[in-house]
Write a protein that holds these residues in place. Structure first.
Motif, mmCIF file in Angstrom:
data_model
loop_
_atom_site.group_PDB
_atom_site.id
_atom_site.type_symbol
_atom_site.label_atom_id
_atom_site.label_comp_id
_atom_site.label_asym_id
_atom_site.label_seq_id
_atom_site.Cartn_x
_atom_site.Cartn_y
_atom_site.Cartn_z
ATOM 1 N N GLU A 473 0.833 -1.207 0.000
ATOM 2 C CA GLU A 473 0.000 0.000 0.000
ATOM 3 C C GLU A 473 0.867 1.256 0.000
ATOM 4 O OE1 GLU A 473 -3.155 0.167 2.859
ATOM 5 O OE2 GLU A 473 -3.453 -2.010 2.799
ATOM 6 N N ALA A 474 0.539 2.175 -0.910
ATOM 7 C CA ALA A 474 1.343 3.385 -1.095
ATOM 8 C C ALA A 474 1.254 4.332 0.090
ATOM 9 C CB ALA A 474 0.901 4.102 -2.363
ATOM 10 N N ARG A 475 0.144 4.305 0.816
ATOM 11 C CA ARG A 475 -0.050 5.312 1.866
ATOM 12 C C ARG A 475 0.972 5.191 2.977
ATOM 13 N NH1 ARG A 475 -4.106 3.924 6.151
ATOM 14 N NH2 ARG A 475 -4.464 1.664 6.117
ATOM 15 N N TRP A 476 1.447 3.975 3.228
ATOM 16 C CA TRP A 476 2.444 3.811 4.284
ATOM 17 C C TRP A 476 3.780 4.404 3.851
ATOM 18 C CZ3 TRP A 476 -0.691 3.015 7.870
ATOM 19 C CH2 TRP A 476 -1.705 2.060 7.826
ATOM 20 N N LEU A 477 4.137 4.247 2.593
ATOM 21 C CA LEU A 477 5.368 4.844 2.080
ATOM 22 C C LEU A 477 5.292 6.361 2.130
ATOM 23 C CD1 LEU A 477 8.126 4.398 0.645
ATOM 24 C CD2 LEU A 477 6.869 4.492 -1.526
ATOM 25 N N SER A 478 4.150 6.899 1.757
ATOM 26 C CA SER A 478 3.967 8.353 1.777
ATOM 27 C C SER A 478 4.083 8.899 3.197
ATOM 28 C CB SER A 478 2.606 8.713 1.182
ATOM 29 O OG SER A 478 2.354 10.087 1.288
ATOM 30 N N ALA A 479 3.447 8.239 4.163
ATOM 31 C CA ALA A 479 3.495 8.706 5.551
ATOM 32 C C ALA A 479 4.918 8.634 6.100
ATOM 33 C CB ALA A 479 2.544 7.884 6.411
ATOM 34 N N ALA A 480 5.650 7.582 5.732
ATOM 35 C CA ALA A 480 7.036 7.465 6.189
ATOM 36 C C ALA A 480 7.895 8.578 5.606
ATOM 37 C CB ALA A 480 7.597 6.102 5.788
ATOM 38 N N GLY A 481 7.698 8.900 4.347
ATOM 39 C CA GLY A 481 8.456 9.979 3.743
ATOM 40 C C GLY A 481 8.211 11.314 4.419
ATOM 41 N N GLU A 482 6.969 11.582 4.787
ATOM 42 C CA GLU A 482 6.656 12.822 5.495
ATOM 43 C C GLU A 482 7.348 12.865 6.859
ATOM 44 O OE1 GLU A 482 2.433 13.050 5.715
ATOM 45 O OE2 GLU A 482 2.147 13.150 3.540
ATOM 46 N N LEU A 483 7.334 11.733 7.565
ATOM 47 C CA LEU A 483 7.996 11.657 8.869
ATOM 48 C C LEU A 483 9.490 11.937 8.748
ATOM 49 C CD1 LEU A 483 6.668 8.530 10.807
ATOM 50 C CD2 LEU A 483 7.141 10.745 11.805
ATOM 51 N N LEU A 484 10.119 11.324 7.768
ATOM 52 C CA LEU A 484 11.565 11.467 7.619
ATOM 53 C C LEU A 484 11.943 12.882 7.219
ATOM 54 C CD1 LEU A 484 12.352 8.039 5.927
ATOM 55 C CD2 LEU A 484 12.906 8.740 8.258
ATOM 56 N N ASP A 485 11.166 13.491 6.353
ATOM 57 C CA ASP A 485 11.472 14.869 5.971
ATOM 58 C C ASP A 485 11.275 15.817 7.151
ATOM 59 O OD1 ASP A 485 12.221 14.126 3.454
ATOM 60 O OD2 ASP A 485 10.308 14.630 2.507
ATOM 61 N N LEU A 486 10.282 15.535 7.977
ATOM 62 C CA LEU A 486 10.080 16.330 9.191
ATOM 63 C C LEU A 486 11.293 16.205 10.115
ATOM 64 C CD1 LEU A 486 7.740 18.050 10.430
ATOM 65 C CD2 LEU A 486 7.041 15.988 11.656
ATOM 66 N N ALA A 487 11.797 14.990 10.250
ATOM 67 C CA ALA A 487 12.976 14.787 11.095
ATOM 68 C C ALA A 487 14.205 15.481 10.530
ATOM 69 C CB ALA A 487 13.238 13.289 11.256
ATOM 70 N N ASP A 489 14.263 18.130 8.817
ATOM 71 C CA ASP A 489 14.095 19.578 8.974
ATOM 72 C C ASP A 489 14.310 20.038 10.416
ATOM 73 O OD1 ASP A 489 13.516 19.882 6.303
ATOM 74 O OD2 ASP A 489 11.332 19.899 6.578
ATOM 75 N N HIS A 490 13.922 19.220 11.404
ATOM 76 C CA HIS A 490 13.856 19.712 12.782
ATOM 77 C C HIS A 490 14.836 19.067 13.758
ATOM 78 C CE1 HIS A 490 10.445 22.399 12.293
ATOM 79 N NE2 HIS A 490 9.867 21.480 11.553
ATOM 80 N N PHE A 491 15.459 17.951 13.388
ATOM 81 C CA PHE A 491 16.332 17.267 14.338
ATOM 82 C C PHE A 491 17.781 17.191 13.865
ATOM 83 C CE2 PHE A 491 12.105 15.771 15.327
ATOM 84 C CZ PHE A 491 12.086 15.641 16.703
ATOM 85 N N GLY A 497 24.327 13.696 12.010
ATOM 86 C CA GLY A 497 23.560 13.003 13.036
ATOM 87 C C GLY A 497 22.304 13.769 13.397
ATOM 88 N N PHE A 498 21.660 13.356 14.483
ATOM 89 C CA PHE A 498 20.398 13.972 14.875
ATOM 90 C C PHE A 498 20.383 14.231 16.385
ATOM 91 C CE2 PHE A 498 19.534 11.666 10.996
ATOM 92 C CZ PHE A 498 18.786 12.575 10.267
ATOM 93 N N PHE A 499 19.889 15.405 16.769
ATOM 94 C CA PHE A 499 19.587 15.672 18.161
ATOM 95 C C PHE A 499 18.347 14.879 18.555
ATOM 96 C CE2 PHE A 499 22.009 19.475 16.994
ATOM 97 C CZ PHE A 499 22.876 19.578 18.083
ATOM 98 N N ASP A 500 18.226 14.600 19.844
ATOM 99 C CA ASP A 500 17.050 13.858 20.313
ATOM 100 C C ASP A 500 15.805 14.739 20.351
ATOM 101 O OD1 ASP A 500 18.529 11.536 20.650
ATOM 102 O OD2 ASP A 500 19.100 12.052 22.688
ATOM 103 N N ALA A 501 15.977 16.027 20.606
ATOM 104 C CA ALA A 501 14.847 16.957 20.683
ATOM 105 C C ALA A 501 14.853 17.873 19.465
ATOM 106 C CB ALA A 501 14.934 17.781 21.967
ATOM 107 N N ALA A 502 13.671 18.299 19.055
ATOM 108 C CA ALA A 502 13.540 19.143 17.869
ATOM 109 C C ALA A 502 14.088 20.539 18.128
ATOM 110 C CB ALA A 502 12.074 19.229 17.438
ATOM 111 N N ASP A 503 14.392 21.240 17.038
ATOM 112 C CA ASP A 503 14.944 22.588 17.173
ATOM 113 C C ASP A 503 13.943 23.584 17.738
ATOM 114 O OD1 ASP A 503 13.275 22.698 14.959
ATOM 115 O OD2 ASP A 503 14.827 23.354 13.553
ATOM 116 N N ASP A 504 12.651 23.266 17.662
ATOM 117 C CA ASP A 504 11.637 24.165 18.202
ATOM 118 C C ASP A 504 10.955 23.573 19.440
ATOM 119 O OD1 ASP A 504 10.339 22.137 16.847
ATOM 120 O OD2 ASP A 504 9.028 23.444 15.690
ATOM 121 N N ALA A 505 11.574 22.553 20.049
ATOM 122 C CA ALA A 505 11.027 21.952 21.272
ATOM 123 C C ALA A 505 11.386 22.803 22.479
ATOM 124 C CB ALA A 505 11.556 20.528 21.445
#
Length: 659
Positions: A473-487, A489-491, A497-505
């Protein structure tokens, strides 16, 4: 006294709602009260399934005298470490720096600005009273020294969260990591290191992936022997399935009885992978029993998964789970009782306290006898008092459960597991995503206020990507892509690497960043793994580069201490082996045979998708038609594609070629 914890989403906070201690939840209001009263904050951090947290609560926080001392001299703040891992990470770093060790319950004294100046873990009642008096006196009489100590500790933990030099994890580093694990391996008991002994879930995936990529028989041996030792020991629930949090001894005999979602989700995946590599009946059995445990004992009415079962029942650790020979005879009769005692290593002396024994299973008994006996013992145990359940739904851990059920369901051909994974994912998408951003946890279908951390984004994306592969199902791939792009942008950090907390947390005294893979993947490695899978499924070079940079950001740790970088190394194996893309088009029995064959490949870098040709939103199915009107499999390795095949034997041959 206000009861500020009664409406919390955290069961742990609710456990303390009626204490005589005047608890505050974590937040600006508590620190404002600390400034107003000119007193320190007493921060108490724990979690609902923590045995010693319960002990400290009964001894001290339910005691009127202790509560009076706390309320008079401090603003007490209670935090669930599972709901606020960012807060826990900051003050656990301080506790470890000041005392040389950490653990829960954690007790920290903070200035009104949140800087820690005195820390510890479990304090017995009288010791806690003495500490309260000493800290209060220091605050009143030596304020300057206290503030200086808080500033120095804060600076020290800030330095500790600094980045390590980046280091790509190449073939040589991967081979060296396996060599280091061989040196740490316990030849007698399996696993790595001594007591207490934790299931090395991510390291086991790393070893299985390394064997699949290189053919290194020793890597498979380390994984296989560890998995068998755990499955036959007391750390594994021989009646209900599922694993306890850890073993207090080196031989996996006596567990700390709490059963965590994140452990069991990861271990379900491990045993499914082991079965795929070896066809081991033990691995298949443990995978099925662990999946059954998740679905029976941790699933919530809305389809998510609860966090844990407690270590103790009625204040007694292991009360529900241990047995004496007499108890076995009472349930089974004399003959079967004696036979069960021998099979399960239940002795007169006992392996646990009070002459009771945990249940081990050194060898598989005759299934015709053992099946009914196991059922009778399980039913009898169900009539005993049961441990409490922490029923908050944590995003990261549910992401791990979705990944495990979807992938193991596909590998072991259990479609009901895949369906359960889809229900859970739908629940998370409906409840945990609030105004375009993600929350850490929910309870009874209501999202908490705590924001999601990096691991939530990575682990949930990993689960959605596994679900996309298992369902097409395509919807799961789409949702994962949105999650990763959010990460991204903000982590993200400058080193990849990645911080554990977001830049606007919420701003803490230190922005936490822990690169180590402990009982669950770190934020950086969780995101690295999901980015690598997403890149393989979509062909996105941007996401693959991001995965490579995230692995390199933790590469120094992986080289120095591979036991604490299991998921980083597992991801590095996937990057080294892949992408291996397998697309199965068509439906019906012939397509099912190809799909099952594809899922049997142990390649670390493999992704598998099936569905109709040119299914919208599924890149691997684009421009892949049926062959002669028949279902077909398309295999591409490292951006070079083989001719499509329609016969499972031909597909097996294509998939057994090592990169």
């Amino acid at each position: 006294m206000a009861n500020r914890l009664a409406g919390a989403t955290s069961p742990y906070l609710r456990q303390h709602a009626d204490n005589p201690v005047d608890w505050w939840p974590w937040g600006d209001e508590a620190f404002a009260e600390s400034r107003r009263r000119d007193v320190p904050v007493l921060l108490s951090v724990g979690y609902a399934a923590c045995h010693w947290c319960h002990v400290m609560a009964h001894e001290s926080f339910e005691d009127d005298g202790v509560a009076a001392a706390i309320n008079a001299g401090f603003v007490p703040v209670k935090v669930d470490r599972e709901e606020r891992p960012d807060v826990d990470a900051v003050y656990m770093a301080a506790t470890t720096a000041m005392t040389g060790q950490g653990g829960w319950p954690m007790t920290a004294f903070l200035t009104p600005d949140g800087e820690p100046f005195h820390c510890g873990t479990y304090f017995p009642r009288e010791q806690l009273l003495a500490v309260l008096a000493a800290v209060g006196e220091a605050w009143r009489e030596r304020r300057g020294a206290v503030l200086a100590q808080g500033e120095a500790v804060t600076q020290a933990i800030a330095r500790g969260t600094g980045t390590l030099p980046t280091a790509p994890v190449d073939d040589a580093a991967l081979a060296q990591a396996v060599a280091a694990l061989r040196r740490d391996f316990s030849a007698q008991h399996g696993g790595f290191g001594g007591a207490p002994k934790f299931p090395p879930s991510m390291t086991l995936v790393h070893l299985l992936r390394h064997h699949a990529r290189t053919g290194d028989a020793s890597a498979l041996e380390l994984a296989e022997r560890t998995c068998e030792a755990m499955a036959r020991g007391g750390i594994y629930d021989q009646l209900a399935g599922g694993f306890a949090r850890y073993s207090v001894d080196a031989a996996w005999v006596v567990p700390h009885f709490e059963k965590m979602l994140y452990d069991n989700a990861q271990l379900l995946r491990v045993y499914a992978h082991l079965w795929r590599a070896t066809s081991s009946p033990l691995a298949a059995r443990v995978a099925r029993e662990t999946a059954q445990f998740l679905l029976r004992d941790l699933r919530t009415p809305a389809g998510g998964f609860a966090s844990a079962l407690d270590a103790d029942t009625d204040g007694v650790e292991g009360l529900t789970s241990v047995w004496t020979p007499a108890q076995l005879r009472d349930v089974l009769g004399d003959d079967d009782g004696r036979r069960a005692a021998e099979a399960l290593v239940v002795t007169d002396a006992g392996t646990f306290t009070g002459g009771a024994s945990t249940l081990q299973l050194p060898e598989d008994p005759d299934p015709a006898w053992w099946g009914p006996v196991r059922d009778r013992l399980f039913a009898a145990r169900g009539r005993r008092p049961q441990p409490a359940r922490d029923d908050k739904v944590v995003t990261a851990w549910n992401g791990l459960a979705v990944a495990a059920l979807a992938e193991a369901g596909a590998v072991l051909d259990e479609p009901a597991w895949v369906d359960a994974a889809a229900v859970c994912a739908d629940h998370l998408l409906a409840v945990h995503r609030v105004e375009g951003r993600w929350r850490r946890a929910s309870r009874d279908g209501v999202a908490g206020d705590a924001p999601a951390v990096a691991a939530d984004h990575g682990d949930l994306a990993e689960g959605l990507l596994a679900l996309h592969q298992a369902t097409g199902e395509a919807r799961w791939l789409s949702a994962a892509g949105e999650l990763l792009d959010l990460a991204l942008d903000h982590f993200g950090s400058a080193d990849g690497g990645f911080f554990d907390a977001a830049d606007d947390a919420e701003r803490l005294v230190v922005r936490p960043r822990d690169p180590t893979d402990g009982p669950e993947p770190s934020g950086t490695s969780a995101l690295a793994g999901a980015l690598a899978v997403y890149a393989a499924l979509t062909g996105s070079s941007r996401h693959r580069t991001a995965a490579e940079r995230a692995v390199a950001a933790t590469g120094t740790l992986a080289r120095r201490a591979p036991r604490f970088a299991g998921w980083t190394l597992a991801t590095a194996e996937a990057l080294a082996a892949g992408p291996l893309q397998v697309a199965v088009v068509g439906d019906g029995p012939a397509a099912d045979d190809l799909r099952r064959t594809a899922w049997r490949t142990p390649s670390a870098g493999a992704v598998v998708v099936h569905g109709a040709p040119d299914s919208p939103g599924v890149p691997l199915l684009a421009d892949r038609p049926l062959v002669g009107g028949r279902p077909a499999a398309y295999v591409c390795r490292g951006f070079v594609c083989d001719l499509p095949v329609t016969d499972p034997a031909d597909l097996t041959q294509q998939l057994t070629v090592r990169a």
